[in-house]
Design a protein around this motif. Structure first.
Motif, mmCIF file in Angstrom:
data_model
loop_
_atom_site.group_PDB
_atom_site.id
_atom_site.type_symbol
_atom_site.label_atom_id
_atom_site.label_comp_id
_atom_site.label_asym_id
_atom_site.label_seq_id
_atom_site.Cartn_x
_atom_site.Cartn_y
_atom_site.Cartn_z
ATOM 1 N N ALA A 102 36.117 49.996 41.406
ATOM 2 C CA ALA A 102 35.807 49.161 40.242
ATOM 3 C C ALA A 102 34.388 48.615 40.299
ATOM 4 C CB ALA A 102 36.818 48.023 40.132
ATOM 5 N N LYS A 103 33.892 48.338 41.502
ATOM 6 C CA LYS A 103 32.533 47.791 41.605
ATOM 7 C C LYS A 103 31.483 48.799 41.177
ATOM 8 C CE LYS A 103 31.994 48.902 46.541
ATOM 9 N NZ LYS A 103 31.743 48.333 47.877
ATOM 10 N N HIS A 104 31.850 50.085 41.117
ATOM 11 C CA HIS A 104 30.918 51.123 40.696
ATOM 12 C C HIS A 104 31.082 51.496 39.228
ATOM 13 C CE1 HIS A 104 30.952 52.324 45.192
ATOM 14 N NE2 HIS A 104 29.914 51.556 44.937
ATOM 15 N N ASP A 107 36.474 47.793 35.966
ATOM 16 C CA ASP A 107 37.935 47.824 36.082
ATOM 17 C C ASP A 107 38.609 48.499 34.889
ATOM 18 O OD1 ASP A 107 37.264 45.736 34.379
ATOM 19 O OD2 ASP A 107 38.015 44.174 35.701
ATOM 20 N N GLU A 108 38.152 48.189 33.662
ATOM 21 C CA GLU A 108 38.780 48.794 32.494
ATOM 22 C C GLU A 108 38.677 50.316 32.491
ATOM 23 O OE1 GLU A 108 36.424 46.125 31.058
ATOM 24 O OE2 GLU A 108 37.875 44.734 30.150
ATOM 25 N N PRO A 109 37.505 50.904 32.844
ATOM 26 C CA PRO A 109 37.439 52.360 32.887
ATOM 27 C C PRO A 109 38.454 53.001 33.826
ATOM 28 C CG PRO A 109 35.226 51.458 32.835
ATOM 29 C CD PRO A 109 36.165 50.294 32.998
ATOM 30 N N LEU A 110 38.791 52.325 34.923
ATOM 31 C CA LEU A 110 39.797 52.874 35.823
ATOM 32 C C LEU A 110 41.165 52.936 35.154
ATOM 33 C CD1 LEU A 110 38.824 51.186 39.218
ATOM 34 C CD2 LEU A 110 38.622 53.609 38.621
ATOM 35 N N SER A 258 50.292 29.324 40.059
ATOM 36 C CA SER A 258 49.361 30.235 39.391
ATOM 37 C C SER A 258 47.948 29.955 39.858
ATOM 38 C CB SER A 258 49.457 30.087 37.866
ATOM 39 O OG SER A 258 49.059 28.783 37.460
ATOM 40 N N ARG A 259 47.144 31.003 39.872
ATOM 41 C CA ARG A 259 45.747 30.882 40.236
ATOM 42 C C ARG A 259 44.919 31.705 39.242
ATOM 43 N NH1 ARG A 259 47.844 27.489 42.597
ATOM 44 N NH2 ARG A 259 47.737 26.919 44.822
ATOM 45 N N ALA A 260 43.964 31.055 38.588
ATOM 46 C CA ALA A 260 43.113 31.719 37.605
ATOM 47 C C ALA A 260 41.718 31.920 38.198
ATOM 48 C CB ALA A 260 43.024 30.895 36.327
ATOM 49 N N PHE A 261 41.184 33.114 38.025
ATOM 50 C CA PHE A 261 39.849 33.454 38.504
ATOM 51 C C PHE A 261 39.005 33.918 37.318
ATOM 52 C CE2 PHE A 261 42.687 33.911 42.090
ATOM 53 C CZ PHE A 261 41.963 33.403 43.161
ATOM 54 N N PRO A 262 37.679 33.969 37.481
ATOM 55 C CA PRO A 262 36.813 34.429 36.390
ATOM 56 C C PRO A 262 37.114 35.874 35.992
ATOM 57 C CG PRO A 262 35.518 33.307 38.075
ATOM 58 C CD PRO A 262 36.890 33.499 38.642
ATOM 59 N N ASP A 263 36.778 36.217 34.765
ATOM 60 C CA ASP A 263 36.976 37.577 34.272
ATOM 61 C C ASP A 263 36.201 38.563 35.147
ATOM 62 O OD1 ASP A 263 37.917 39.568 32.661
ATOM 63 O OD2 ASP A 263 36.595 39.128 30.961
ATOM 64 N N HIS A 264 36.821 39.700 35.443
ATOM 65 C CA HIS A 264 36.222 40.771 36.254
ATOM 66 C C HIS A 264 35.943 40.318 37.694
ATOM 67 C CE1 HIS A 264 35.717 43.119 32.588
ATOM 68 N NE2 HIS A 264 35.072 42.114 32.050
ATOM 69 N N ALA A 294 43.461 47.220 39.576
ATOM 70 C CA ALA A 294 42.456 48.283 39.619
ATOM 71 C C ALA A 294 41.268 47.876 40.476
ATOM 72 C CB ALA A 294 41.993 48.616 38.197
ATOM 73 N N ARG A 295 40.907 46.592 40.411
ATOM 74 C CA ARG A 295 39.803 46.109 41.243
ATOM 75 C C ARG A 295 40.195 46.022 42.714
ATOM 76 N NH1 ARG A 295 39.378 40.994 38.819
ATOM 77 N NH2 ARG A 295 40.172 41.717 36.833
#
Length: 354
Positions: A102-104, A107-110, A258-264, A294-295
């Motif tokens: 995903a870093k390359h 995530d969405e493309p995967l 629950s734990r929320a993190f930044p997008d991507h 995916a990430r």
């Protein structure tokens, strides 16, 4: 809420919006001019764009996947065009879902690559040519890129989240809009209201007054029985994590923590170790979204973490079954009209020559 969307974007306008209004005005003017006047390269295949008016998640990716499935049912060979959030390839690259990280590629493309070839590039026209030449794609679905104005779009389906709408209705940086609504509606083929809620009603009315068709859709968990009755530590790094938590509750799962993190968000090993330890201590199952998973597959997950992780996958479902077919047919019709126009102009040019 996310790294891209500060919380005040989704609240009633306050002093921060007022302070940023001069910058928002300039940003909106430039973005609108770019959409109206920037050259758009035409490619030799129909282009359907699935975009949104705002920064942040609105459900575009599952919608793009649903349209690709419909295209296949219509005997087309779809391919996806994506910029790839955080992607690092200088030239167009076709995603390998089994080996790319995903870093390359993002995530969405995967996720998209599980359903059709995906070209990741900022130059979507070059990506389109690659998909056509090397993968035989004859129908192109652009995931985002509605405002980029670098490729001709035959049909633009704009997705609006019913729960969050267009936020405070202001343009970046005072709000989440990527350009003024009036400028974006000019290029909108149809509006898709995603989910339940009334936050999108104002923009839906604007689109209806502009003569744009309004469609309805929602997401459905792909494997709901797996989560019913379970107690979970749910975590997500998407545009609106609370939507994921609510979806989990909707299938009968208890979100104990629950734990929320930044997008991507790319998770560090210590973050994942902490989540695993907390879940074990509280006797909870770990669950996240397909995009987060995916990430994680090629990331820093500790040994055994992925094996104990549940993934709640979702599908986009249109309220009226024939709508995806209608959207694809209208895209094809616009493409055929585009080809006829080019042929007509070519004949006229030939007639003018001595």
């Amino acid at each position: 809420m996310t790294s891209e969307a500060p919380p005040f974007w989704w609240e009633k306008p306050d002093w921060r919006v007022l302070a940023l209004s001069p910058v928002s005005a300039i940003y909106g003017m430039v973005a609108g001019r770019r959409m109206r006047h920037a050259p758009r390269e035409k490619v030799a295949a129909p282009v359907l764009c699935v975009g949104n008016f705002t920064v942040g998640g609105s459900g575009k990716t599952p919608v793009a996947i649903a349209l690709a499935k419909q295209a296949k049912r219509m005997q087309l060979t779809p391919g996806f065009l994506s910029r790839g959030h955080g992607g690092s390839f200088a030239k167009p690259h076709v995603v390998d879902a089994h080996h790319d990280a995903a870093k390359h590629v993002g995530d969405e493309p995967l996720l998209l690559a599980e359903h059709a070839p995906v070209a990741v590039t900022a130059n979507r026209a070059a990506g389109a040519k690659l998909l056509m030449a090397e993968h035989g794609c004859d129908f192109l679905i652009m995931d985002d890129g509605f405002q980029s104005a670098r490729i001709h779009i035959d049909y633009a389906l704009v997705v609006v989240d019913a729960r969050f709408g267009i936020g405070n209705g202001r343009v970046i940086p005072g709000g989440p809009l990527r350009a003024k609504i009036v400028d974006q509606l000019v290029f909108t083929g149809g509006l898709l209201k995603m989910g339940e809620g009334s936050a999108a009603d104002t923009v839906v009315r604007q689109a209806a007054r502009a003569g744009r068709p309004i469609f309805l859709a929602h997401v459905e968990p792909a494997n709901p029985a797996r989560f019913a009755g379970g107690r979970f530590l749910a975590f997500a790094g998407i545009g609106h994590p609370e939507k994921f938590f609510d979806t989990l509750r909707g299938v009968g799962g208890e979100v104990a923590l629950s734990r929320a993190f930044p997008d991507h968000h790319f998770y560090a090993a210590d973050e994942l170790a902490d989540l695993a330890a907390l879940a074990k201590r509280e006797g909870l199952r770990l669950v996240t979204t397909a995009k987060d998973a995916a990430r994680l597959r090629h990331g820093a997950a500790p040994a055994g973490f992925l094996e104990q992780l549940d993934v709640l996958e979702i599908d986009a479902v249109f309220e009226i079954d024939h709508v995806p077919e209608r959207i694809i047919n209208e895209t094809l019709d616009a493409w055929r009209q585009r080809k006829m126009t080019v042929l007509s102009l070519g004949r006229r040019e030939a007639e003018r020559r001595p």
